[in-house]
Design a protein around this motif. Structure first.
Motif, PDB file in Angstrom:
ATOM      1  N   GLU A  30       0.831  -1.202   0.000  1.00 34.46           N
ATOM      2  CA  GLU A  30       0.000   0.000   0.000  1.00 34.46           C
ATOM      3  C   GLU A  30       0.869   1.258   0.000  1.00 34.46           C
ATOM      4  OE1 GLU A  30      -3.653   0.594   1.615  1.00 34.46           O
ATOM      5  OE2 GLU A  30      -4.150  -1.475   2.099  1.00 34.46           O
ATOM      6  N   TRP A  31       1.948   1.233   0.780  1.00 33.64           N
ATOM      7  CA  TRP A  31       2.871   2.379   0.776  1.00 33.64           C
ATOM      8  C   TRP A  31       3.549   2.508  -0.585  1.00 33.64           C
ATOM      9  CZ3 TRP A  31       2.726   6.312   3.789  1.00 33.64           C
ATOM     10  CH2 TRP A  31       2.327   6.193   5.115  1.00 33.64           C
ATOM     11  N   TYR A  32       3.861   1.375  -1.214  1.00 35.06           N
ATOM     12  CA  TYR A  32       4.424   1.405  -2.568  1.00 35.06           C
ATOM     13  C   TYR A  32       3.481   2.172  -3.498  1.00 35.06           C
ATOM     14  CZ  TYR A  32       5.152  -0.369  -7.329  1.00 35.06           C
ATOM     15  OH  TYR A  32       5.318  -0.467  -8.690  1.00 35.06           O
ATOM     16  N   ASP A  33       2.222   1.817  -3.466  1.00 35.67           N
ATOM     17  CA  ASP A  33       1.237   2.493  -4.308  1.00 35.67           C
ATOM     18  C   ASP A  33       1.174   3.984  -3.990  1.00 35.67           C
ATOM     19  OD1 ASP A  33       0.691   0.053  -5.385  1.00 35.67           O
ATOM     20  OD2 ASP A  33      -1.239  -0.222  -4.399  1.00 35.67           O
ATOM     21  N   PHE A  34       1.186   4.299  -2.705  1.00 37.28           N
ATOM     22  CA  PHE A  34       1.007   5.677  -2.269  1.00 37.28           C
ATOM     23  C   PHE A  34       2.175   6.555  -2.702  1.00 37.28           C
ATOM     24  CE2 PHE A  34       0.712   9.120   0.924  1.00 37.28           C
ATOM     25  CZ  PHE A  34      -0.623   9.457   0.776  1.00 37.28           C
TER      26      PHE A  34
END
Length: 553
Positions: A30-34
């Protein structure tokens, strides 16, 4: 019997590893996406905001990035409520699905040249969905892991969740670097920048597969079995003063300071090196990456230590140390990363002398206004050059604005009585004269890579990172322990995301605005220093140590 106990112990350990691994892996993705959006903001500007000039387009791209931070508290409210009604597992499956699909969609969106204003509108919509999803993810992951942790290991177990933001940033940078290397810069700029967004579909599938193997949190399942779940988690969390005051204390006495220390150490330091000290971008990223690699294990170290001595002393000590040492650390960074700039600043300080009434805040979101006063011309040129300066009032309002470089005085161009073409030509000529004068005084246009004291820069960045791990490693366990199980997801998510989404997420923009307004390259540090110091004082006076608290009720 001994063998049975030992066997049960092994099974439990395997189960705990699965819980930590599944929750952490999903949060990393999720942090990767963000962070993909922030890493590719320049390319997004070209494709989605090409209908305006380049500067305005970049501003709008950054505002769209900030929108993801702005809505995180609202995601915390929406998904926190669902987490206390539906369960921890089900909710963070939903947040993961939303994050993955909205990120994948960015890779498919038509550009401005194809659908006009609908392109940036759809992009911002996807960014808002990402922010909402992230607002619900963290509270679910932290609560889920904490409610599985055995006694005495809650800080250790939840500290693995705290590593995920750093690891997600690493993952996004690695994927981007790999694709740029494989496709080449021209192809990447044209269309291959979309591939990192499309890769999120693979990560989404892996994450869902992992998380579907999990069972519901035992604490939540027990509440369901006993009929003790909250029917109105929002009103119980924020409508009853007994819990609301704990929410407010968690914000001002814990997460606000934690957030500014985190964003200063991981983001503002990078910005300061590259934009202010003019260190080459790839070298800056390399130095920061080394510091992050060295510092990341300490999230777990301080999480483990918080199980021994408590959450409060470690977090508040990190805030206090940051507040006391940021100025000397960043001044040492200047000496180490750009010694020529540091020596020139000491030997030939720069002062802008002007009537304060002619000095304006140079913020123009539509790119139409032209700032023509001598003060504005001087300050804009110095800001673009990355030169720190002081301001002094002129002796009389009629005295033209000037820049003092040591003993040398340059009268600034005032375009009030000029036509626009005349003013631009005069300003450009004066900017060249200023650049020559700064060069003669020893001010470098950029940092010389050969003069960068790389070991010292990495050491200073590691120290900043160490503060990050002190405040962030134990914070999940601290928040979980502050609230009752029936409203935990809702109650802990809001102060965390107000702290990290607003106090922390807007730190680089706020600090840069403070620097631009004053001319002092260190002035922006007052923002994290004041917030961190306030958190240290409020937390020390009013925050209860909750280590080892019963979180089943």
């Amino acid at each position: 019997m001994a063998e049975a106990v030992a066997g049960e112990s092994v099974v439990e350990k395997k189960s705990h590893r699965l819980v930590i691994g599944a929750a952490s892996a999903g949060t990393v993705f999720e942090w990767y996406d963000f962070y993909l959006y922030g890493s590719l903001a320049g390319f997004i500007t070209q494709h989605f905001f090409s209908g305006v000039n380049e500067t305005t387009g970049y501003i709008f791209a950054l505002l769209a990035f900030a929108a993801g931070f702005a809505v995180r508290p609202f995601g915390a409210i929406v998904f926190g409520r669902l987490g206390d009604l539906w369960g921890r597992k089900n909710t963070f499956l939903v947040t993961m699905l939303l994050m993955g699909l909205s990120t994948f969609a960015v890779g498919l969106l038509p550009g401005y040249d194809q659908i006009g204003l609908a392109a940036p509108a759809l992009l911002i919509l996807m960014r808002l969905i990402q922010g909402l999803a992230l607002g619900g993810e963290y509270g679910g992951a932290a609560t889920y892991v904490a409610e599985h942790a055995p006694p005495g290991k809650r800080g250790l177990y939840t500290s693995w969740i705290q590593t995920t933001a750093t690891l997600g940033l690493f993952l996004s940078l690695l994927v981007i670097l790999a694709i740029r290397s494989l496709t080449g810069e021209e192809v990447f700029r044209a269309w291959a920048w979309r591939i990192p967004f499309l890769v999120s579909a693979v990560l989404l599938a892996v994450s869902l597969w992992i998380r579907l193997k999990l069972n519901e949190s035992p604490v939540f399942q027990k509440m369901v079995d006993e009929g003790k779940t909250s029917k109105k988690p929002l009103s119980e969390s924020f409508g009853q003063w007994s819990n609301l005051k704990v929410v407010l204390l968690a914000l001002v006495g814990l997460t606000a300071g934690q957030a500014v220390v985190w964003y200063t150490g991981q983001f503002y330091a990078l910005f300061f090196l590259e934009k202010t000290l003019k260190v080459d971008g790839p070298l800056t990223n390399t130095l920061v990456a080394f510091a992050l690699i060295l510092g990341t294990p300490f999230f777990v170290v301080f999480g483990w230590l918080s199980d021994k001595i408590g959450r409060k002393p470690i977090i508040l000590a990190g805030c206090l140390l940051a507040a006391l040492t940021y100025f000397p650390i960043f001044k040492a960074l200047t000496e180490a990363a750009n010694p020529a700039l540091a020596h020139a600043t000491a030997r030939a300080p720069v002062v802008v002398i002007a009537d304060p009434a002619t000095c304006h805040v140079q913020f123009d979101p539509v790119g139409k206004q032209v700032f023509t006063s001598g003060c504005d011309v001087a300050r804009a040129a110095l800001a673009n050059a990355g030169v720190s300066y002081d301001s002094a009032p002129s002796q009389a309002a009629s005295t033209p604005a000037a820049v003092m470089i040591g003993e040398r005085r340059l009268v600034a161009v005032d375009g009030a009585q000029m036509s626009l073409p005349e003013f631009k030509a005069a300003r450009d000529a004066w900017n060249k004269e200023l650049a020559a004068a700064l060069h003669e005084a020893g001010y470098p246009p950029k940092a010389d890579p050969a003069q960068v004291n790389k070991p010292l820069v990495v050491a200073l960045l590691f120290l900043l990172m160490l503060y990050v791990t002190m405040v962030y490693g134990p914070v999940a366990a601290a928040l979980v322990e502050m609230f009752p199980a029936r409203i935990r997801y809702t109650s802990m998510s809001l102060p965390y995301h107000i702290g990290n989404g607003w106090f922390g997420g807007f730190l680089p923009t706020t600090a840069f605005a403070m620097v631009a307004a004053t001319g002092n390259i260190y002035y922006g540090l007052w923002y994290p220093i004041v917030v961190a110091a306030a958190t240290a004082v409020i937390g020390f006076l009013f925050l209860r140590e909750m280590r080892g608290a019963n979180i089943d009720d």
